[in-house]
Design a protein around this motif. Structure first.
Motif, PDB file in Angstrom:
ATOM      1  N   TRP A  33       0.833  -1.213   0.000  1.00 19.83           N
ATOM      2  CA  TRP A  33       0.000   0.000   0.000  1.00 19.83           C
ATOM      3  C   TRP A  33       0.866   1.261   0.000  1.00 19.83           C
ATOM      4  N   ILE A  34       1.928   1.266   0.805  1.00 16.66           N
ATOM      5  CA  ILE A  34       2.826   2.421   0.868  1.00 16.66           C
ATOM      6  C   ILE A  34       3.467   2.669  -0.501  1.00 16.66           C
ATOM      7  N   VAL A  35       3.918   1.600  -1.144  1.00  7.04           N
ATOM      8  CA  VAL A  35       4.521   1.732  -2.466  1.00  7.04           C
ATOM      9  C   VAL A  35       3.497   2.228  -3.486  1.00  7.04           C
ATOM     10  N   TRP A  36       2.285   1.679  -3.429  1.00  2.00           N
ATOM     11  CA  TRP A  36       1.230   2.060  -4.381  1.00  2.00           C
ATOM     12  C   TRP A  36       0.872   3.536  -4.262  1.00  2.00           C
ATOM     13  N   VAL A  37       0.703   4.013  -3.032  1.00  2.00           N
ATOM     14  CA  VAL A  37       0.381   5.433  -2.833  1.00  2.00           C
ATOM     15  C   VAL A  37       1.506   6.308  -3.367  1.00  2.00           C
ATOM     16  N   GLY A  38       2.743   5.883  -3.159  1.00  2.00           N
ATOM     17  CA  GLY A  38       3.878   6.669  -3.598  1.00  2.00           C
ATOM     18  C   GLY A  38       4.058   6.724  -5.102  1.00  2.00           C
ATOM     19  N   GLN A  39       3.343   5.875  -5.830  1.00  2.68           N
ATOM     20  CA  GLN A  39       3.444   5.882  -7.287  1.00  2.68           C
ATOM     21  C   GLN A  39       2.348   6.711  -7.951  1.00  2.68           C
ATOM     22  N   ARG A  40       1.401   7.235  -7.155  1.00  3.69           N
ATOM     23  CA  ARG A  40       0.292   8.012  -7.709  1.00  3.69           C
ATOM     24  C   ARG A  40       0.592   9.500  -7.622  1.00  3.69           C
ATOM     25  N   ASP A  41       0.463  10.199  -8.731  1.00  9.31           N
ATOM     26  CA  ASP A  41       0.575  11.657  -8.726  1.00  9.31           C
ATOM     27  C   ASP A  41      -0.826  12.222  -8.900  1.00  9.31           C
ATOM     28  N   GLN A  42      -1.366  12.822  -7.845  1.00 12.51           N
ATOM     29  CA  GLN A  42      -2.723  13.327  -7.850  1.00 12.51           C
ATOM     30  C   GLN A  42      -2.797  14.839  -8.055  1.00 12.51           C
ATOM     31  N   ALA A  43      -1.689  15.439  -8.459  1.00 16.81           N
ATOM     32  CA  ALA A  43      -1.639  16.898  -8.572  1.00 16.81           C
ATOM     33  C   ALA A  43      -2.793  17.436  -9.406  1.00 16.81           C
ATOM     34  N   GLY A  44      -3.448  18.459  -8.872  1.00 22.79           N
ATOM     35  CA  GLY A  44      -4.539  19.134  -9.552  1.00 22.79           C
ATOM     36  C   GLY A  44      -4.643  20.540  -9.001  1.00 22.79           C
ATOM     37  N   PRO A  45      -5.564  21.337  -9.501  1.00 21.73           N
ATOM     38  CA  PRO A  45      -5.700  22.714  -9.031  1.00 21.73           C
ATOM     39  C   PRO A  45      -5.824  22.786  -7.509  1.00 21.73           C
ATOM     40  N   ALA A  46      -5.044  23.651  -6.905  1.00 21.40           N
ATOM     41  CA  ALA A  46      -5.031  23.776  -5.448  1.00 21.40           C
ATOM     42  C   ALA A  46      -4.709  25.218  -5.060  1.00 21.40           C
TER      43      ALA A  46
END
Length: 204
Positions: A33-46
């Motif tokens: 789970w830690i590895v999976w989360v670290g592979q996701r880039d969720q960047a969006g307007p902020a």
């Protein structure tokens, strides 16, 4: 009688073996789970980009911190948020600059306007980084944040953000200084430990 004792020993041995297997499966699931989360880039307007602190060598960011800062600058330049929020206090009693001051200096040298930079200089841990960031955001009416850190650190950072009520998504650094198998495994084991430590602290 001896036969009964033997059966009991075998029975206990079987249960211990099953328990050990369940523990190993659980630890593997947490690590995955830690590895999976670290592979996701969720960047969006902020509203802000929170760059979590890391070590600094006097006025220079460490290689790990530099990667985080550079990624934060890239997100800012791509227009994801109008504010960069650098976190991190003083690494020791003899440190001349806080981590966030070092990051601000680096950003200014890269042409980022001073008006786009916020810093806090008192935090020493990831939780404190985010607590101080939350306070700065609340004071300035900022609501949504992109959290920047190393990939294997991202799961904990986002979990703490949720606990602190920060509306945040993660954007892990695309490159990391933890490149060797040995350093990556050490970092991963550290994060698995922190996952369980935080569970115990929340339950206490």
């Amino acid at each position: 009688m001896a036969r009964l004792r033997g059966r009991r020993r075998r029975g206990w041995g079987g249960w211990l073996w099953r328990l050990a297997l369940l523990v190993l499966l659980w630890l593997a699931a947490v690590a995955t789970w830690i590895v999976w989360v670290g592979q996701r880039d969720q960047a969006g307007p902020a509203d802000a980009i929170i760059v979590l602190g890391a070590a600094a060598y006097d006025a220079r960011p460490s290689p790990v911190f530099q990667e985080r800062i550079r990624h934060g600058l890239d997100l800012y330049r791509r227009g994801y948020a109008p504010v960069l929020l650098f976190t991190g206090g003083y690494g020791g009693s003899r440190a001349r600059f806080s981590e966030s001051q070092v990051a601000r200096r680096y950003a200014l040298q890269q042409g980022i306007p001073e008006s786009a930079i916020l810093i806090e200089s008192v935090s020493r841990t990831t939780r404190e980084n985010l607590l101080q960031a939350r306070q700065l955001m609340q004071e300035r009416g900022l609501h949504r944040a992109i959290v920047v850190s190393d990939p294997l650190h991202m799961a904990r950072a986002l979990r703490l953000s949720r606990e602190l009520g920060i509306d945040a998504v993660g954007s892990p650094t695309p490159s990391t200084r933890f490149r060797t198998v040995q350093t990556q495994w050490r970092f991963l084991l550290q994060e698995v430990y922190f996952f369980h430590r935080d569970l115990v602290l929340r339950a206490a």
